[in-house]
Design an enzyme around this catalytic site. Sequence first.
Site, mmCIF file in Angstrom:
data_model
loop_
_atom_site.group_PDB
_atom_site.id
_atom_site.type_symbol
_atom_site.label_atom_id
_atom_site.label_comp_id
_atom_site.label_asym_id
_atom_site.label_seq_id
_atom_site.Cartn_x
_atom_site.Cartn_y
_atom_site.Cartn_z
ATOM 1 N N LYS A 54 0.761 -1.092 0.166
ATOM 2 C CA LYS A 54 -0.100 -0.104 0.169
ATOM 3 C C LYS A 54 0.979 1.198 0.052
ATOM 4 O O LYS A 54 0.822 2.026 -0.791
ATOM 5 C CB LYS A 54 -0.964 0.077 1.281
ATOM 6 C CG LYS A 54 -1.989 -0.816 1.147
ATOM 7 C CD LYS A 54 -2.924 -1.210 2.606
ATOM 8 C CE LYS A 54 -3.764 -2.200 2.174
ATOM 9 N NZ LYS A 54 -4.348 -2.832 3.578
ATOM 10 N N GLN A 98 -5.185 -1.439 9.617
ATOM 11 C CA GLN A 98 -4.826 -2.737 8.762
ATOM 12 C C GLN A 98 -5.634 -3.820 9.759
ATOM 13 O O GLN A 98 -5.487 -3.767 11.185
ATOM 14 C CB GLN A 98 -3.291 -3.087 8.585
ATOM 15 C CG GLN A 98 -3.067 -4.324 8.055
ATOM 16 C CD GLN A 98 -3.814 -4.444 6.429
ATOM 17 O OE1 GLN A 98 -3.726 -3.336 5.787
ATOM 18 N NE2 GLN A 98 -3.865 -5.691 5.924
ATOM 19 N N ASP A 121 -11.639 2.450 3.651
ATOM 20 C CA ASP A 121 -12.122 1.166 3.859
ATOM 21 C C ASP A 121 -13.741 0.966 3.597
ATOM 22 O O ASP A 121 -14.116 -0.083 2.906
ATOM 23 C CB ASP A 121 -11.637 0.514 4.963
ATOM 24 C CG ASP A 121 -10.185 -0.493 4.850
ATOM 25 O OD1 ASP A 121 -10.105 -0.787 3.675
ATOM 26 O OD2 ASP A 121 -9.613 -0.581 5.873
HETATM 27 N N1 GUN Z 1 -7.001 -6.760 5.831
HETATM 28 C C1 GUN Z 1 -6.943 -7.549 4.718
HETATM 29 N N2 GUN Z 1 -7.542 -6.637 3.881
HETATM 30 C C2 GUN Z 1 -7.920 -5.868 4.378
HETATM 31 C C3 GUN Z 1 -8.625 -4.513 3.779
HETATM 32 O O1 GUN Z 1 -9.161 -4.421 2.980
HETATM 33 N N3 GUN Z 1 -8.512 -3.425 4.661
HETATM 34 C C4 GUN Z 1 -8.043 -3.469 6.008
HETATM 35 N N4 GUN Z 1 -8.428 -2.543 6.760
HETATM 36 N N5 GUN Z 1 -7.428 -4.584 6.470
HETATM 37 C C5 GUN Z 1 -7.459 -5.389 5.373
#
Ligand code: GUN
Length: 296
Positions: A54, A98, A121
């Site tokens: 990311k 996350q 998200d």
């Molecule tokens: N962990 C795995 N996929 C995601 C996601 O799309 N967003 C977040 N915040 N954590 C994750």
Amino acid sequence: MTAKVIDGKAFAATVRGQVAAHVARIKEERGITPGLAVVLVGEDPASQVYVRNKHASTIEVGMNSFEHRLSAETGEAELLALIDKLNADPAVHGILVQLPLPGHLNSELVINRIAPSKDVDGFHISNVGLLGTGQKSMVPCTPLGCLMMLRDHHGSLAGLNAVVVGRSNIVGKPMAQLLLGDSCTVTIAHSRTKDLAEVCRRADILVAAVGRPEMITGDMVRPGATVIDVGINRIERDGKAKLVGDVHYASAAAVAGAITPVPGGVGPMTIACLLANTLTACCRANGLPEPEGLTA
Ligand code: GUN
């Protein structure tokens, strides 16, 4: 019939290019740089890889990336205080915590502390409610990526029968809402659905998001249907580690009209949509027009 392969890797590169072009324009014309803050608590190896990717993608499209790595022992009060600080920081337009969080932290409480306008998200209860009532919201990245691919392939989705297999808050439910928003006739199926194969065979659009390796087989696919495989399952076959989706690719591709592969389908679209959401959040925060084609 052999299905057209929907190339998510190439499509995601196009989306990232559109985001980068828009970022360059608002930097030049308005002196604003979109910023994404990512919070990682603990040392989960998979989460570390996601967070690294990311960060790299955020920098690549010209945005600011703010990483906050906290120890696995971080208390709830400390994490909430960090979120409050990020909520109040005008340089931060998007916040992502996350998941999964270590067990002693209450994920719902933490996610709902994020300002809804910065919740890239789309997990905050306000955004869930806005999406469910057809109002402007932040939309979860994976279903948004699926929607973009479906719109690109079909043009209009109006009137199509869509079956979403999986009822998670992160994919299944928001995917169904988005398809409904595009005037599909939507069915949500799941592990307890009676005669799942028959339900799936009604689908013009079949979205598999159950988290079970290769569960959707060719006999469950309507000839000519579009199959979107959200699954990413690590399995071992013939003594080798392998990544497979929730769809049995070979048998489904022999029947479908179009299909997303794993890897290289939905996966790359998720980060591309995170960047798109960060840009959208930045534009909304500054009263600028939203980027076209990058929102629901
Ligand atoms: N962990 C795995 N996929 C995601 C996601 O799309 N967003 C977040 N915040 N954590 C994750």
